[in-house]
Design an enzyme around this catalytic site. Structure first.
Site, PDB file in Angstrom:
ATOM      1  N   ASP A  72       0.790  -1.519  -0.346  1.00 12.22           N
ATOM      2  CA  ASP A  72      -0.325  -0.117   0.525  1.00 12.22           C
ATOM      3  C   ASP A  72       0.770   1.510   0.038  1.00 12.22           C
ATOM      4  OD1 ASP A  72       1.247  -0.249   2.549  1.00 12.22           O
ATOM      5  OD2 ASP A  72      -0.877   0.517   3.550  1.00 12.22           O
ATOM      6  N   ARG A 100      -4.811   4.975   5.945  1.00  8.29           N
ATOM      7  CA  ARG A 100      -4.793   4.839   4.517  1.00  8.29           C
ATOM      8  C   ARG A 100      -5.529   5.558   3.829  1.00  8.29           C
ATOM      9  NH1 ARG A 100      -4.525  -1.049   2.613  1.00  8.29           N
ATOM     10  NH2 ARG A 100      -5.565  -0.110   0.586  1.00  8.29           N
ATOM     11  N   TYR A 120       0.110  -3.303  11.039  1.00  6.50           N
ATOM     12  CA  TYR A 120       0.919  -4.687  10.760  1.00  6.50           C
ATOM     13  C   TYR A 120       0.767  -4.541  12.800  1.00  6.50           C
ATOM     14  CZ  TYR A 120       1.959  -3.571   6.225  1.00  6.50           C
ATOM     15  OH  TYR A 120       1.797  -3.452   5.213  1.00  6.50           O
ATOM     16  N   PRO A 126       7.378  -5.639   5.972  1.00  5.36           N
ATOM     17  CA  PRO A 126       6.756  -4.769   5.282  1.00  5.36           C
ATOM     18  C   PRO A 126       7.072  -3.216   6.581  1.00  5.36           C
ATOM     19  CG  PRO A 126       4.951  -6.392   5.667  1.00  5.36           C
ATOM     20  CD  PRO A 126       6.485  -6.128   6.537  1.00  5.36           C
TER      21      PRO A 126
END
Length: 709
Positions: free
Chosen positions: A49, A279, A287, A383
């Site tokens: 993302d 987002r 996470y 990530p």
């Protein structure tokens, strides 16, 4: 019926971001290619993302003002821009507190900062761009599965079809990924061993007409962490898994946590860690470090845990992670413990997954200069640094233009070897950075003023994050000396390892050219130089001519260049097909250093305002780098780049906007440009294209491929 035979210049296996970036390059340059993927048409939710600064610069480079369709620069427009990073950790009493705020992206490194948008949007924009650039002739072919690959090592002709790939079309059921539960998730692809079923469960009774043999000049394997292409080449992945397992949730939070719309790194006293990434719309990605994840004892010493030289050491004694035990509820429960005393509830769950932290990199990214691997196929990591999708796309951004030049017969095959030498170093640097960051993120924090001194030093964690933000941005990838980068032995190297020239003291050779505004001589319009270096396969030679008003010798030198550029011995004509547009392989731009009102367009030589076969004038090759704009203030690109306004400079910029060479502004400097191209370009004086007719309707020339046409 015999098996179908087909031919293409480049076959791309895998339609993720890395494969799509390669396809966009090839479509933009007019190279025949195919892109296949074993997935169905579904674009998955979730996945990567984050879009870093360099990726956004690259997206912008494929999106020119003359296009009337939405392309990749939509990412910057619709994504959520992240401005701030907040660090939370326990105080001396063990209470969770905010202890610092820092800029999320290093200020001043780019005109773009990090933003987030889900991968499905990125893939959709890629498909739209490829469709437009190829005039609708190229689509992703799904679901197609590669069965075998064979490289003819004896094929010496760079234009020979040296790679044979046997493929078959999957039925819709086989193409569906394994799904756990009712909510969209990424568990099916998060752990080793899952993709083997695609290659072992094929029906034995297939007819020959279910198969196709694709003969390709070159193949790119962009087929993910469990890459089939990599395994066929016998290339290992080196590294190991840790015992850290993290869960991921994309959802709308219901919470009283004050920094929920900032990026956050949170270390709790005893319950693990969380990274918060706000987002688009009202979504937030979490996470979440999972304290305990059950393992399946039936999988002890299961060979599917191995991937080349990589292994999950704990699986030998405990078995593989039992992904069926990773649920949204179990992930949320752990998050609630970490966030205490703040509350955290969940609504509108969009996607979830779990993954085991590991760092792995392949020792080689290519075989025989014919087959290449990119992205997760050659490097995987956590990530945490927001690098996966970005570095993967930047791999094929490096490779794509090189393949285009070779397939067009413009450059020698030798340039393809620079893909591995340039990108392998970036991958290893990434693995080292992620190894350090992910362990600092996953470790238990050191409590201030505590007698217990073990645990993560949070000051070190903050320092590692801040220092790594330049690397994470993607803007400081530094390519070493090669046939495509001229770093002379005598050039100084600064404290940051940058190779600099005294001619342009702020331009690191081998790195991408930082973009700054310039002003068009013809109409006074300011434009970022980066927007003038569109990704269309062409090299650029930038003539920084200095103050041509007060230094008459500089203007005289420009006029002397006219004779050189008109000669067939010079790079401009020598490496451009006969009857092609004069700037369709190498474009020359001139940027002087005086007020545009003090000089006129026609004071400058013809190559700064050339006429094409219809006698149309190209006004966009002459600029000033110094002066005042009507609406955007003063500019001075000479100061930005450290170029003397009296002496000037000549820069050679690769098609990927990396600085290839810096020379003095002189006849000798122009001769060095010749010598640079002589190393790897193929003379085109015998390559005669059809003569262009003056009555042709070519209004679409700005969207169609520009390379050597």
């Amino acid at each position: 019926m015999p098996i179908k035979q087909s031919y293409t210049d480049v076959l791309i296996i895998g339609a993720g971001p890395s494969g799509f970036m390669a396809a966009t390059w090839l479509a933009r340059c007019g190279i025949p290619f195919r892109i296949i993927d074993k997935r169905s048409n579904e674009i998955f939710a979730g996945q990567a993302d984050g879009l870093q600064s360099r990726t956004l610069e690259i997206f912008k480079s494929f999106s020119e003002a003359s296009f009337d369709f939405a392309t990749l620069d939509q990412g910057w427009k619709v994504a959520n821009h992240i401005t701030e990073m907040c660090f939370w950790s326990p105080d001396a009493n063990g209470k969770l507190v905010r202890n610092s705020r820092v800029p999320d992206s290093a200020p001043g490194i780019s005109r773009f900062t990090e933003c987030v948008i889900h991968q499905g949007n990125v893939e959709k924009w890629f498909e739209e761009s490829i469709d437009n650039f190829s005039s609708g002739t190229v689509k992703v072919e799904r679901p197609i599965l590669p069965i075998s690959i064979k490289v003819n090592e004896n094929e010496a002709d760079p234009q020979g079809y040296a790679v044979d790939v046997l493929v078959t079309k999957l039925d819709s059921e086989s193409a569906k990924p394994e799904q756990v539960g009712k909510v969209a998730n990424g568990l099916f692809r998060a752990f080793d061993g899952d993709q083997e079923k695609f290659y072992h469960d094929l029906e034995s009774g297939k007819n020959e007409d279910d198969f196709e043999m694709i003969h390709a000049k070159y193949v790119i394997g962009s087929d993910g962490a469990h890459s089939w292409v990599r395994r066929q080449l016998g290339i290992d992945m080196e590294g190991e898994h840790t015992d850290y397992v993290w869960g991921v949730l994309d959802m709308t939070p219901i919470t009283n946590f004050p920094d929920i719309r900032s990026r956050c790194a949170i270390h709790s006293k005893d319950s693990g860690s969380v990274m918060v990434i706000p987002r688009e719309n009202d979504l937030v990605r979490f996470y979440i470090q999972l304290k305990e994840v059950e393992r399946d004892p039936e999988t002890k010493n299961d060979k599917s845990q191995f991937n080349g030289n990589v292994e999950d050491k704990a699986a030998k004694s405990k078995g593989r992670v039992d992904r069926s035990k990773i649920t949204p509820e179990s992930i949320l429960k752990q998050a609630q413990e970490i966030f205490k005393p703040y509350t955290m509830e969940m609504t509108d769950l969009r996607w979830y997954t779990g993954y085991q932290i590991g760092q792995r990199v392949s020792p080689s990214f290519s075989a025989h200069n014919r087959v290449f691997i990119s992205g997760d196929a050659c490097h995987t990591h956590s990530p945490k640094a927001g690098q996966g999708m970005n570095v993967s796309m930047q791999d094929t951004y490096n490779l794509g233009f090189k393949l285009a030049l070779v397939c067009k017969g413009l450059a020698k095959q030798d340039i393809l070897s620079t893909y591995e030498s340039e990108r392998l170093k970036v991958a290893r640097d990434l693995i080292a950075y992620d190894h350090k960051l992910s362990r600092l993120f996953s470790g238990k924090p050191m409590i201030p003023n505590s007698d217990v001194m073990d645990g993560v030093d949070l000051d070190e964690f903050h320092r590692t994050y801040r220092e790594g933000s330049h690397f994470a941005s993607g803007t400081i990838s530094d390519y070493e000396n090669s046939i495509l980068v001229s770093k002379d032995n005598g050039l100084p190297v600064d404290a940051d390892g940058r190779t600099m020239s005294k001619i342009a003291t702020n331009i690191p050779i081998g790195r991408r050219l930082y973009s700054d505004p310039i002003i068009a001589q013809a109409d006074g319009k300011p434009i970022h130089l980066g927007d003038r270096l569109a990704s269309d396969g062409r090299f650029r030679v930038l003539l920084f001519a200095g103050d041509v008003k007060n230094n008459h010798q500089n203007m005289e030198l420009l006029h002397k260049f006219q004779d050189s550029l008109d000669s067939q011995k010079n790079f401009l004509k020598k490496y451009t097909p006969v009857n092609a547009f004069a700037d369709s392989v190498i474009e020359v731009l001139t940027i002087h250093a005086c007020d545009r009102h003090d000089v006129e367009l026609y004071d400058f030589p013809d190559f700064t305002h050339p006429l094409d076969f219809k006698r149309r004038c190209d006004y966009w090759k002459l600029y000033t780098g110094v002066g005042s704009t009507y609406h955007e203030g003063d500019i001075d690109i000479y100061e930005t780049y450290g170029i003397d306004k009296q002496k000037g400079a000549i820069l050679v910029i690769r098609p990927d906007s990396h600085v290839a060479q810096v020379n003095e502004f002189s006849v000798d400097g122009l001769n060095k440009v010749n010598a640079y191209f002589d190393q790897f370009m193929i003379p085109q004086l015998d390559n005669v294209l059809p003569k262009k007719e003056a009555d042709v309707n070519d209004i679409d020339r700005f969207v169609k491929p520009r390379l050597a046409i």
